[in-house]
Design a protein around this motif. Structure first.
Motif, mmCIF file in Angstrom:
data_model
loop_
_atom_site.group_PDB
_atom_site.id
_atom_site.type_symbol
_atom_site.label_atom_id
_atom_site.label_comp_id
_atom_site.label_asym_id
_atom_site.label_seq_id
_atom_site.Cartn_x
_atom_site.Cartn_y
_atom_site.Cartn_z
ATOM 1 N N THR A 10 7.920 -0.506 -10.286
ATOM 2 C CA THR A 10 7.503 -1.908 -10.196
ATOM 3 C C THR A 10 8.647 -2.770 -9.669
ATOM 4 O O THR A 10 8.430 -3.692 -8.877
ATOM 5 N N GLN B 189 -2.719 -1.101 -9.958
ATOM 6 C CA GLN B 189 -2.993 -0.195 -8.858
ATOM 7 C C GLN B 189 -4.474 0.081 -8.724
ATOM 8 O O GLN B 189 -5.174 0.354 -9.702
ATOM 9 N N GLU C 249 0.856 -1.192 0.000
ATOM 10 C CA GLU C 249 0.000 0.000 0.000
ATOM 11 C C GLU C 249 0.889 1.237 0.000
ATOM 12 O O GLU C 249 1.660 1.451 0.939
ATOM 13 N N THR C 250 0.780 2.044 -1.052
ATOM 14 C CA THR C 250 1.617 3.231 -1.170
ATOM 15 C C THR C 250 0.911 4.476 -0.651
ATOM 16 O O THR C 250 -0.325 4.550 -0.616
ATOM 17 N N ARG D 108 -3.364 0.609 -3.336
ATOM 18 C CA ARG D 108 -2.975 -0.805 -3.354
ATOM 19 C C ARG D 108 -2.218 -1.139 -4.629
ATOM 20 O O ARG D 108 -2.723 -0.930 -5.737
ATOM 21 N N LEU D 109 -0.997 -1.648 -4.485
ATOM 22 C CA LEU D 109 -0.167 -2.061 -5.610
ATOM 23 C C LEU D 109 -0.044 -3.581 -5.581
ATOM 24 O O LEU D 109 0.399 -4.155 -4.589
ATOM 25 N N ASP E 268 5.038 6.309 -5.604
ATOM 26 C CA ASP E 268 3.941 7.080 -6.188
ATOM 27 C C ASP E 268 4.280 7.843 -7.454
ATOM 28 O O ASP E 268 3.396 8.403 -8.100
#
Length: 360
Positions: free
Chosen positions: A305, A339, A133-134, A343-344, A323
């Motif tokens: 990534t 994304q 989570e970013t 959430r990634l 981000d």
């Protein structure tokens, strides 16, 4: 010649316009002037890496990074990607001052290796997880700009907000943070000074925030990277975890941070020292009890990534700051993390980091 021998290396400019200038205490950037590195193995497998030099961060430029990559071509071509650690060691001395160049080459090497064997990089790094989570960053600007940016972050479904501070005006920093808190009172706030403050200034700002009932969850690198006394002072008196970024530029520095207890958190950025030394830094942090953060420079989907694979695969990263693709006006790649809000997810990737240029 083995199928995993590096047949050739190419490097080319990767210029990506930003939606708005990305400003930190040391300056701003309107275009991400990065580099795309490609290596091709003897069997035709391709691996991709990205260099994201950020002059305002450490003085590294696109031109200097490209020259550094070209200077080690003879080390790379003819090497075997299965010997990735010895190869990384051979790059240490010639690329000592070019972290983004090291990162790009090592990313391409590991991407090619794991594509060759059909393994996603998050599994290669340990397989601890595949979701992060970013946060999202509010760059330098006015209180009105900060308020507008905070609302836009919430509209994206992102829960955590990071605010750049340290431009030399404590009153402006305070007013910007009050403006953010007014529209996002429940968002955890991280403050990032990028080395633009003195320790006493940071403590004064925290006191003023406390009076406004604003309590940041993380204070990132308020003082210059070589201000060890200031880092020690803040780690003792901040009242919130202190993250080292510019100070945590190498494994040796992180070992010193742990010894002196000059931070509680280390922001690992692959662009600072390359992927392989970042693995050593993560190990030092685990052994010494330093908490983990993953971040980056002004990077595209490719490098972000890669960092997601690194952090998810190792596991235990409490703070995630991946981000910068959201600041870019163009995406020259296909694939990468999926994304939704903050959430990634990289669980769908089956080999390598899963990112390729749109042009092939």
């Amino acid at each position: 010649m083995s199928a995993t021998t590096i047949h050739n290396l190419t490097v080319e400019p990767l210029d990506i316009p930003l939606l708005m200038p990305f400003g930190i205490a040391g300056g701003s950037q309107e275009i991400a002037r990065n580099l795309l590195v490609r290596i091709e193995l003897a069997d035709g497998t391709l691996g991709y890496g990205e260099a994201a030099p950020f002059p305002a961060f450490n003085g590294e430029t696109q031109a200097s990074a490209q020259a550094a990559i070209e200077s080690v071509r003879s080390i790379i071509e003819g090497a075997d990607v299965r010997e990735w650690r010895p190869l990384a060691r051979a790059l240490c001395e010639p690329l000592m001052k070019h972290g983004s160049a090291r990162c790009a080459i090592e990313t391409a090497i590991l991407d090619a290796l794991t594509r060759h064997v059909g393994m996603p990089l998050y599994v290669f790094f340990g397989g601890a997880g595949s979701v992060l989570e970013t946060d999202m960053t509010i760059t330098t600007g006015s209180p009105e700009d900060a308020s507008t940016a905070a609302l836009a972050i919430l509209d994206r479904g992102i829960r955590m907000i990071k605010v750049k501070i340290g431009g030399g005006d404590l009153d402006l920093d305070l007013r910007r943070l009050i403006a953010v808190h007014a529209v996002a009172p429940d968002a955890p706030l991280m403050l990032d000074g990028n080395g633009g403050m003195r320790a006493d200034e940071m403590l004064a700002l925290l006191g003023a925030l406390h009076a406004q009932q604003i309590h940041p969850v993380l204070i990132e690198q308020p003082v210059p990277g070589d201000d060890w006394e200031g880092m020690n002072q803040l780690a003792r008196w901040c009242g919130a975890p202190v993250a080292a970024d510019e100070t945590a530029s190498s494994a040796a520095n992180v070992l010193r941070l742990a010894h002196e207890r000059a931070a509680q958190v280390v922001n690992i950025k692959l662009m600072k020292c390359g992927v392989v030394e970042a693995l050593d830094i993560a190990t030092i942090c685990r052994v010494t009890g330093l908490r983990l953060m993953i971040g980056g420079m002004v990077e595209s989907l490719l490098a972000m990534t890669m960092s997601a694979h690194f952090a998810a695969g190792i596991g235990g990263f409490e703070f995630v700051d991946l981000d910068t693709p959201m600041f870019m006006a163009e995406n020259p790649f296909v694939g990468g993390f999926q994304q939704q809000g903050g959430r990634l997810d990289i669980g769908h990737i089956t080999a390598g980091h899963g990112v390729t240029p749109r042009s092939g």
